[in-house]
Design a protein around this motif. Structure first.
Motif: not given
Length: 190
Positions: A44-45, A47-54, A59-64, A84-87
């Motif tokens: 999970l971490l 994937r969140i890191r990947e999506l943030a790098e993109q 909000k978009a990360i939550v949906e993904r 997600v904001d906290q992570l």
């Protein structure tokens, strides 16, 4: 029947031994208290890191994450934007604050009026609790006439003192008070 929790994760192994000696084994998912307990927390971490790098925002990360099958610890449909904001903050990504639109002309907070977030900060309480108090009429206020229909709450010096007193009461105080009051005498009508 034997139930075994895998570590302290959400995964549960169930084994049923039938009267004839046959054994059936299955798995189940349980709610856990924290995301860190999820067996897939490292993924999970990542994937969140990947999506943030993109360049995706929370909000978009939550949906993904929801579309990809990641679920929150407590069994809801999807991980919250706040989580997600906290992570993202823990991972070192700067906060992505949205600018709130200005109040429409004539609707800005006046003397002894506060935005919901300002008053919650002043009272050192969660904004969601204060919004509940406003809905119950425990704090007076009005709603902005246009979206996002923000609360504008009234609290002068005396009302602030009353709200602080209410905030200091223990959880369940009002429920206990309701049940401790003597029942009203019902009058029979013919």
């Amino acid at each position: 029947m034997t139930i075994a929790i895998v570590g302290d994760s959400e995964q549960v192994t169930c084994t049923i031994t039938w009267a004839g000696g046959h054994t059936t084994t299955g798995t189940a998912i349980r709610a856990v208290a924290r995301l860190e307990q999820l067996s897939y927390y490292p993924q999970l971490l990542d994937r969140i890191r990947e999506l943030a790098e993109q360049g995706h925002r929370a909000k978009a990360i939550v949906e993904r994450l929801a579309a990809e099958g990641f679920r929150p610890a407590k069994g809801r449909d999807k991980i919250s934007t706040r989580c997600v904001d906290q992570l993202l903050d823990q991972l070192g990504y700067p906060p992505q604050r949205r600018r709130r639109p200005a109040f429409p002309p004539g609707e800005a907070p006046g003397p002894d009026e506060w935005s919901l977030d300002q008053l919650a900060t002043e009272l050192d309480m969660p904004p969601i609790t204060l919004r509940d108090w406003a809905a119950k009429g425990w704090v007076q206020g009005r709603r902005q006439s246009t979206p996002p229909h923000r609360w504008i709450l009234h609290a002068d010096h005396d009302e602030l003192a009353e709200l602080r007193e209410r905030r200091a009461r223990p959880a369940g105080w009002y429920t206990r008070r309701y049940w401790q009051q003597p029942p009203e005498q019902s009058q029979a009508t013919d």
